[in-house]
Design a protein around this motif. Structure first.
Motif, PDB file in Angstrom:
ATOM      1  N   LYS A   1      37.477  33.841  32.566  1.00 52.73           N
ATOM      2  CA  LYS A   1      37.946  33.185  31.348  1.00 52.73           C
ATOM      3  C   LYS A   1      36.806  32.433  30.670  1.00 52.73           C
ATOM      4  CE  LYS A   1      40.104  31.356  28.062  1.00 52.73           C
ATOM      5  NZ  LYS A   1      40.608  32.149  26.943  1.00 52.73           N
TER       6      LYS A   1
ATOM      7  N   LEU B   1      30.856  18.876  24.231  1.00 49.60           N
ATOM      8  CA  LEU B   1      31.741  18.925  23.072  1.00 49.60           C
ATOM      9  C   LEU B   1      32.168  17.514  22.703  1.00 49.60           C
ATOM     10  CD1 LEU B   1      31.556  21.890  23.860  1.00 49.60           C
ATOM     11  CD2 LEU B   1      33.838  22.159  22.902  1.00 49.60           C
TER      12      LEU B   1
ATOM     13  N   HIS C   1      40.263  24.968  19.909  1.00 53.70           N
ATOM     14  CA  HIS C   1      40.366  25.969  20.973  1.00 53.70           C
ATOM     15  C   HIS C   1      39.128  25.926  21.865  1.00 53.70           C
ATOM     16  CE1 HIS C   1      41.004  30.087  22.655  1.00 53.70           C
ATOM     17  NE2 HIS C   1      42.261  29.841  22.395  1.00 53.70           N
ATOM     18  N   VAL C   2      37.961  25.786  21.269  1.00 55.60           N
ATOM     19  CA  VAL C   2      36.732  25.754  22.076  1.00 55.60           C
ATOM     20  C   VAL C   2      36.720  24.576  23.043  1.00 55.60           C
ATOM     21  CG1 VAL C   2      35.269  27.003  20.426  1.00 55.60           C
ATOM     22  CG2 VAL C   2      35.477  24.508  20.242  1.00 55.60           C
ATOM     23  N   HIS C   3      37.415  23.510  22.692  1.00 57.25           N
ATOM     24  CA  HIS C   3      37.424  22.322  23.545  1.00 57.25           C
ATOM     25  C   HIS C   3      38.541  22.381  24.573  1.00 57.25           C
ATOM     26  CE1 HIS C   3      36.610  18.293  24.802  1.00 57.25           C
ATOM     27  NE2 HIS C   3      37.707  17.785  24.299  1.00 57.25           N
ATOM     28  N   GLU C   4      39.676  22.908  24.195  1.00 58.45           N
ATOM     29  CA  GLU C   4      40.863  22.784  25.043  1.00 58.45           C
ATOM     30  C   GLU C   4      41.286  24.058  25.753  1.00 58.45           C
ATOM     31  OE1 GLU C   4      44.113  20.887  22.939  1.00 58.45           O
ATOM     32  OE2 GLU C   4      43.280  18.986  23.654  1.00 58.45           O
ATOM     33  N   ASP C   5      40.881  25.204  25.266  1.00 64.08           N
ATOM     34  CA  ASP C   5      41.513  26.435  25.742  1.00 64.08           C
ATOM     35  C   ASP C   5      40.549  27.509  26.205  1.00 64.08           C
ATOM     36  OD1 ASP C   5      44.334  25.761  25.117  1.00 64.08           O
ATOM     37  OD2 ASP C   5      43.543  25.608  23.084  1.00 64.08           O
TER      38      ASP C   5
ATOM     39  N   LYS D   1      32.653  19.656  32.271  1.00 67.37           N
ATOM     40  CA  LYS D   1      33.006  18.870  31.092  1.00 67.37           C
ATOM     41  C   LYS D   1      33.342  17.445  31.535  1.00 67.37           C
ATOM     42  CE  LYS D   1      35.850  20.756  27.910  1.00 67.37           C
ATOM     43  NZ  LYS D   1      35.316  20.712  26.543  1.00 67.37           N
TER      44      LYS D   1
ATOM     45  N   HIS E   1      42.908  28.922  31.384  1.00 65.62           N
ATOM     46  CA  HIS E   1      42.394  28.627  30.047  1.00 65.62           C
ATOM     47  C   HIS E   1      41.808  27.231  29.954  1.00 65.62           C
ATOM     48  CE1 HIS E   1      44.176  32.297  28.453  1.00 65.62           C
ATOM     49  NE2 HIS E   1      45.165  32.053  29.293  1.00 65.62           N
ATOM     50  N   ASN E   2      42.075  26.435  30.962  1.00 65.18           N
ATOM     51  CA  ASN E   2      41.679  25.020  30.890  1.00 65.18           C
ATOM     52  C   ASN E   2      40.641  24.692  31.937  1.00 65.18           C
ATOM     53  OD1 ASN E   2      45.129  24.933  30.744  1.00 65.18           O
ATOM     54  ND2 ASN E   2      43.862  24.577  28.940  1.00 65.18           N
ATOM     55  N   VAL E   3      39.849  23.709  31.586  1.00 60.03           N
ATOM     56  CA  VAL E   3      38.961  23.122  32.581  1.00 60.03           C
ATOM     57  C   VAL E   3      39.807  22.582  33.729  1.00 60.03           C
ATOM     58  CG1 VAL E   3      37.497  21.091  32.925  1.00 60.03           C
ATOM     59  CG2 VAL E   3      37.046  22.671  31.021  1.00 60.03           C
TER      60      VAL E   3
END
Lengths: 339, 339, 339, 339
Positions: C229, D103, D85-89, B102, B130-132
């Motif tokens: 994840k 995104l 959520h799709v972008h951050e988590d 990303k 959960h994060n990049v």
């Protein structure tokens, strides 16, 4: 005595002259220049396909893998010969560009896919979601074994694929040699036989580094253009790619270069036969696979010959010899004299 | 009056001469030739980096995206300026080559990442699964705004990244212009400042189509070679890429071309200032972003000027002007005379 | 008479009881709960691998493909049996998760990779950048043919791989059946034999839907957690996965289920032999491949038997019969009585 | 006092009962069972969409990322809220499943995309091959800020997208809460408003682990099925997913659970307001973002409250409180009593 590959050859003077001619002014970049437009027109003419889309890239691997990615979804299988360049020599490029398609290698003598093998594979592939689906067929003409598919052979295989709704790609890295060898028209070897996408090779024929990807259904072209950019294969100074294609196609130079390469290979084949050297495959274009007595390869190399080793029957040595536009009769004669 | 881009310029005679010189014989393909070896040596000398790996590709997008894919895992984020070429102008190439990394756009005036923005982003990125995760930092020098990072500015940003174990890439599409503009050595602008990988641009400086990717830690080079092949970016007739680099670096020609381009931009900037035309960004290299009165752009185009439009304050028109090795003083004078 | 697959079986009461027991309160999500911790401990004990990392996922395809993606780079080849589940039955999942690795199918009788085939493939793979590189070896125990690898057989193949610096994955979708069949310890069948990563199957043994992925070198675990994840395989209510594993491993229930399944298969094999029915492969675990006279399959189905068809010699019919924890002696007896 | 997340809640008795009921016999695997069929029928009824395709997966990340991959090509951009959520988590799950889509985060108060921001982004995206193309729009209802989109708000945004030929996805991880909060029908919040694909959340409402992905145009379903298998998200014992959905939808239990959760949140909001605690966002469903005096969070935790910290104005502390089907009035009262 350079027989390693047609991609070690220099560039014919006409190509260098076209590059010089193109080196003038500041035309638009990214393929919006006049040379690229002219290349497109010439290629459409050669293929008798006025609607076809033409996109230029710098390498055959890019041409093949980008084209296949347009034809085959990530969950598809690419039917190919077991020794196809896309399967064996591109470090997984089709898998990379397609986001994980699976190559499905098929058997067939002398580099040509056996129709029965393709039919069986088409029947066995797909079905439930647990299996890779039918994706695309890719043929190679000239094959890796130096043989060619005739228009009829192409049509037979492409027909099997299309009957199963499977699109057809042709890897034409040596397409010019195939045209000369078969005597068929470019159209007969491609869209008239059922080919959807063509990697039109120029580099191995003589160009510095350019291949054209042709989609006969123009609706497919835009996706290719996006994939090309995204893959870093859209050159900014596109005129220099276009100029190479123009030089090739004008005055049918490409066919002259291919004819010379094929003729040199035929001379080699004749000379080898006269010396009792067997060949692994029929010589139909510009590649030969001799099996000669052990010790021969070292002797040839000591004399300056360059070529690749290949497997051979016990007691023999295998080699691959490739001819090209710049192969000389004296090189051929000298090699033969050493055997 | 060609100010559209430095990638519309023709190729300097020295490059064409080198291509001619390279067009001799049948050296090994795929970069195992003498021209490529010489290019590698010259580039290592220029960078004072005798151990660095050098790989040539044909486009800047390939150079950047392949290099970033080596530095950033698929689950990583690439810290970049919000207007970086990799983020805005490559159709998602870094995402493609990295298998889905990303891009994390950062703010900063005049095309330069603000150190505070980078520090905040480094602190905010990663942590849980959960994060990049923190992936790589990419800088661009010359920036998209035509400004440059000094060696100290580069070191400050690279230092922040490296303190967080984040490797650093430099998009040097116009690296020569940056070297001239800053007066810093190539080493000071790269590895001495903490840069791990450099896209050394040649095409925009004057080459026909070649960029070099340099890893200062040679352990990273082999992965790049595999990715390059797999992506179709290993040209078979590699000598013609090598020859372009050789022509550029010999006799410091690249710095001469860059100096000329920068000087033409400075002349333009001076002339525009004299005519009361404001600039969106300081002119430090070979790109200018004037804001001139509405109506000016059409008048200039009618007179033959070629350039891109850009946003501008109300009542004004914005433009981007790019100079290059072939920009002439008369073109500059004529453009100015029209304003 | 349900012999279609062990994945059609219901869930043993102990698993349902554990799910009920876990359905209490609000523990942390995403696997930070006590059931998952207990499952991890139990699995480490079972494997005598106190440092191993354990990650739970819901399907075997996810376990295999995620594990292989950690072991094999995109440009690598995965050595596998020609009939391996990862190659034939996962719609290209390994290719997807690995960003395009190539599966390299190997020959071997009765579902087991022949050591000679692996050695030859290892020797032939990699080398230049033009070829897919050596990536990973994946074994399946119990194999797709219903046979098992002994600890020694596993060690022989894993040893070949490791000697070539190739990591080893074990698809243990039916690992419990293999443990029972070989009498070897789980450690002997895995890390002591050279296995780096294990897909520890639970669903086919009796669980509702959970598999554990074990890395014996804990340094590999974090990458797996990120990949899991990112692939949507980290369940939020992780306790319900953990509880299934706990129920399975406590009191060695998993071995009891596997022993029952294997015993039912042995009964079937004995009965079939008594009736003169040949088997395509030795029956070593819980899968049988009978070849019976044409017409038999329809007769069995008419009587309520459920199973898959398989290829067979001319004049015969092939079938696959799978037993599981819930297969009854009366089902076995009834099926045999119908033949 | 469990307010960490609705995904830490246990499973309602009706779901456990359905799992027990489903634990009988050996139905076909991979979703070809009666429970999955019944779940599909019920969901079509709830959505008034008899032709829709329904596919079950175990996680919301899988539902979202697989659905988006069907809607957005690799070279596309996914328009989403900046805090989606799709972008951050999801650790880059959409990028992974889509093979590298980008995104495109959009602004908007209280978790809702501002129509003007979407319109501007649609206008600015795409065009030349140098740019990422318009791909898909994804909305989240309930939003990450705990607000809802009304049917009209959904239709406005979806209408902008569809006018630009951009398909629309709805992340409905808390769709039941949104239905209850808006009073709109499920159809009004989805296909009647222009939604093409819905991630119908079950886990956060009360299920053990299942989400349904609905395509209102059934032509899109098959690709999803292939992607699901290839991604390891096709569970073999599919009946246990189907049973959860059946238990949820029968007797409108899902709406009862959602109504309870929303009511508990409303009680909390009312109590907080009475105590002078400000909220960062309006409370419309089951999530609250209080800003309370510094020191409050530690005191609450000491008393047994569980929740996440959030940013807050200087001198204040921020928190996120989530309610669910199992939140009790006494928990709410106790938390409020501590403030």
């Amino acid at each position: 005595m350079h027989f390693a590959s047609d991609n070690t050859a220099p560039v014919p003077p006409a190509v260098m002259a076209a590059l010089m001619a193109a080196n003038d002014g500041c035309p638009p970049s990214y393929g919006a220049d006049g040379w690229t437009a002219r290349a497109t027109d010439l290629l459409r003419d050669v293929l008798q396909a006025p609607q076809a889309t033409v996109h230029l890239v710098a390498t055959g691997t890019a041409a093949n893998a980008l084209a296949l990615a347009c034809l085959c979804p990530p969950w598809g299988g690419v039917f190919c010969h077991a020794h196809a360049h896309v399967h064996e020599d591109e470090c997984g490029a089709p898998e990379f560009f397609s986001a994980g398609a699976k190559l499905l290698p098929l058997a067939g003598d002398h580099g040509r896919i056996a129709p029965g093998a393709l039919a069986a594979a088409l029947a066995a592939t797909g079905g439930s979601v647990h299996n890779v689906q039918k994706g695309a067929l890719t043929l190679t003409n000239v094959t890796e074994a130096g043989t060619v598919y005739s228009a009829a052979q192409t049509a037979e295989l492409a027909g099997l694929a299309r009957a199963a709704a499977v699109p057809v790609h042709l890897d034409g890295a040596r397409f010019g040699n195939a045209v000369v060898a078969t005597g068929a028209t470019p159209a007969d070897l491609t869209w008239r036989a059922g080919v959807d996408a063509l990697s039109f090779g120029a580099t191995k024929l003589g160009a510095m580094g350019v291949e054209a990807v042709v989609f006969f259904d123009p609706a497919r072209g835009h996706e290719f253009a996006l994939r090309r950019k995204r893959a870093g294969h859209l050159l900014s100074k596109g005129r220099y790619l276009g100029a190479q294609i123009v030089a090739m196609l004008e005055q049918d130079r490409w066919l002259g270069w291919a004819a010379h390469a094929n003729a040199m290979a035929a001379s080699l084949a004749q000379g080898l036969a006269a010396r009792g050297v067997a060949l692994a495959h029929p010589v139909q274009a510009n590649i030969l696979f001799p099996h000669w007595p052990a010790g021969t390869s070292a002797r040839l190399r000591a004399a300056g010959a360059i070529f690749y080793d290949m497997p051979a029957p016990a007691g023999m040595e295998g080699a691959r010899l490739v001819t090209h536009w710049a192969t000389t009769e004296s090189d051929v004669a000298r090699l033969l004299s050493l055997i």
